[in-house]
Design an enzyme around this catalytic site. Structure first.
Site, short mmCIF file in Angstrom:
data_model
loop_
_atom_site.label_atom_id
_atom_site.label_comp_id
_atom_site.label_asym_id
_atom_site.label_seq_id
_atom_site.Cartn_x
_atom_site.Cartn_y
_atom_site.Cartn_z
CD GLU A 1 -9.07 -1.28 4.02
OE1 GLU A 1 -8.59 -0.84 5.20
OE2 GLU A 1 -9.18 -0.47 3.14
CG HIS B 117 -12.79 3.40 2.93
ND1 HIS B 117 -13.61 4.31 3.63
CD2 HIS B 117 -11.72 3.62 3.46
CE1 HIS B 117 -12.90 5.10 4.18
NE2 HIS B 117 -11.64 4.93 3.97
NE ARG C 252 -10.37 12.70 3.23
CZ ARG C 252 -10.16 11.46 3.47
NH1 ARG C 252 -11.22 10.66 3.69
NH2 ARG C 252 -8.88 10.91 3.12
NE ARG D 42 -6.13 1.72 -0.13
CZ ARG D 42 -6.05 3.16 0.52
NH1 ARG D 42 -4.84 3.25 0.82
NH2 ARG D 42 -7.07 3.54 0.53
CG ASN E 273 -1.84 1.07 1.16
OD1 ASN E 273 -1.73 1.97 0.54
ND2 ASN E 273 -2.86 0.95 2.12
#
Ligand code: AMP
Length: 398
Positions: free
Chosen positions: A385, A180, A241, A91, A7
């Site tokens: 993940e 996601h 965010r 990823r 990743n």
């Protein structure tokens, strides 16, 4: 098979070596500050203590070189030779509309990832740097791209279109993509397994609540809606965010502050969310929970607004699916914050949700937190993940 999962960010590179048969993590680690002074590699081989080394990493090629050195080290390594690594799973944040599932990487795939880089200018180029560095260091080893957006590509038009001029979709592919996806796919499938029900018989809402946060509606094994949009800025309140807001806010703040859209977007991405609402107290729910319990007004405001937004999305997605069988909590906050889960679930009485307070008091483990009489099951399902990427990679290169 031994699968290396990568990743790659602009200055960091997370890795795990996973045995796809036993699903055991053989080694996991992180290279930080790549291209910056003070680069560090830290990794933990299975059953051993963490090793941390400060080594200059001028670029990602050097970082990959160090990862390989770590994995093959004669004393602390987990493989004897590099050839024991069967494939690499990467990823990739944005696959646009081009990718509906994971794929083996070739020149065409790289070109297609480059073509959608405009949609994720910070992420996709960094992800590709990782791909190229691995190709260089491991020639001939198959590379697989696993996209954050792919799982959401089953959304119907009515869910992915924005109410803007249709030409913007036709010309620029302006639409909801969602992120996601690897986590939403893994968690919704795992929930079916936990409940002992066929995946394609369930209506599941997955609340991925981490520093980035998103909700998805998974009906009969297919994503039909999700809260993040063209970019990860839309939807829930997040660590920093803002999530949903009236787009006019951007122009209004820019005018009032005498600044430009770029600066306001930076504020919406980096200084908003629970961090901004708490009065800059923290973006971390451990601090916010502590503040909440002490009666800190900013922490209370931030946590309550965060939970309220999750409640609204659950209501919307229960409506979108005409019902819900299961609500899952995952990621850093979802797995570890009984407070947030309670604030959400206690407002879902209209759906027939009841809470098992004792089960909910646990952190970080797979557990059913709804009461035995609850009409909708509520589960905590730790996400994984990296394992999902390793599974996809192994399945493709078999
Ligand atoms: P993630 O993005 O999934 O890694 O989630 C990271 C976030 O999870 C952190 O910023 C915290 O807000 C939250 N988190 C992690 N551990 C805990 C904990 N023990 N209690 C509450 N929140 C936590």
């Amino acid at each position: 098979m031994k699968i290396l999962v990568i990743n790659c960010g602009s200055s960091s590179l997370k890795f795990q070596l996973i045995d796809s048969a036993s699903e055991e993590v053989l080694c996991k680690g992180l290279c930080e500050r790549i291209g910056i002074d003070g680069s560090v590699i830290g990794y933990t081989p299975a059953g051993k203590d963490k090793i941390v080394k400060e080594v200059p990493m001028p670029d990602h090629n050097k970082a990959i070189e160090l990862v390989i050195e770590a994995l093959t080290d004669p004393e602390t390594g987990v493989v004897k030779e590099l050839s024991e690594i069967d494939a690499v799973g990467h990823r990739i944040v944005h696959g646009g509309e081009a990718f509906t599932k994971s794929v083996i990487i070739n020149d065409e795939v790289i070109k297609a990832i480059e073509d959608v880089s405009d949609l994720a200018p910070l992420h996709n180029p960094a992800n590709l740097i990782g791909v190229r560095a691995c190709m260089k260091a491991m020639p001939g080893v198959p590379m697989v791209a696993v996209f954050d957006t792919a799982f959401h590509q089953t959304m119907p038009e009515e869910a992915y279109l924005y109410g803007v001029w249709y030409g913007y979709y036709e010309k620029f592919r302006v639409r909801r993509y969602g992120f996601h996806g690897t986590s939403h796919a893994y968690v919704s499938a795992k929930a079916a397994e936990i409940l002992g029900k066929p995946y394609d018989s369930l209506k599941t809402i997955v609340c991925h609540l981490g520093n980035g946060a998103s909700v998805s509606a998974v009906k009969e094994g297919r994503c039909i809606d999700t809260s993040m949009g063209l970019t990860p800025l839309e939807g829930l309140l997040m660590g920093t965010r803002s999530g949903d807001l009236d787009p006019s806010v951007v122009e209004y703040i820019a005018n009032k502050e005498g600044t430009d859209i770029k600066n306001v977007m930076n504020i919406l991405n980096k200084k908003s969310g629970v961090y901004g609402l708490s009065g800059d107290l923290s973006s971390d729910f451990r601090d916010l929970e502590a503040g909440y319990n002490k009666g800190d007004a900013g922490a209370i405001r931030a946590v309550n607004t965060f939970a309220y937004r999750v409640v609204k999305y659950i209501g919307a997605y229960a409506a979108a699916m005409n019902g819900v069988d299961c609500i899952c909590f995952t990621a850093g906050v979802g797995e570890n914050s009984p407070m947030v889960r309670k604030l959400v679930l206690e407002r879902l009485g209209y759906l027939g949700v009841t809470l098992d307070e004792e089960a909910n008091s646990t952190r970080g483990k797979e557990i059913c937190i709804s009461g035995p009489d609850s009409r909708v099951k509520a589960l905590v399902v730790p996400t994984n993940e990296e394992l999902a990427i390793a599974r996809d990679t192994a399945a493709l290169v078999k």
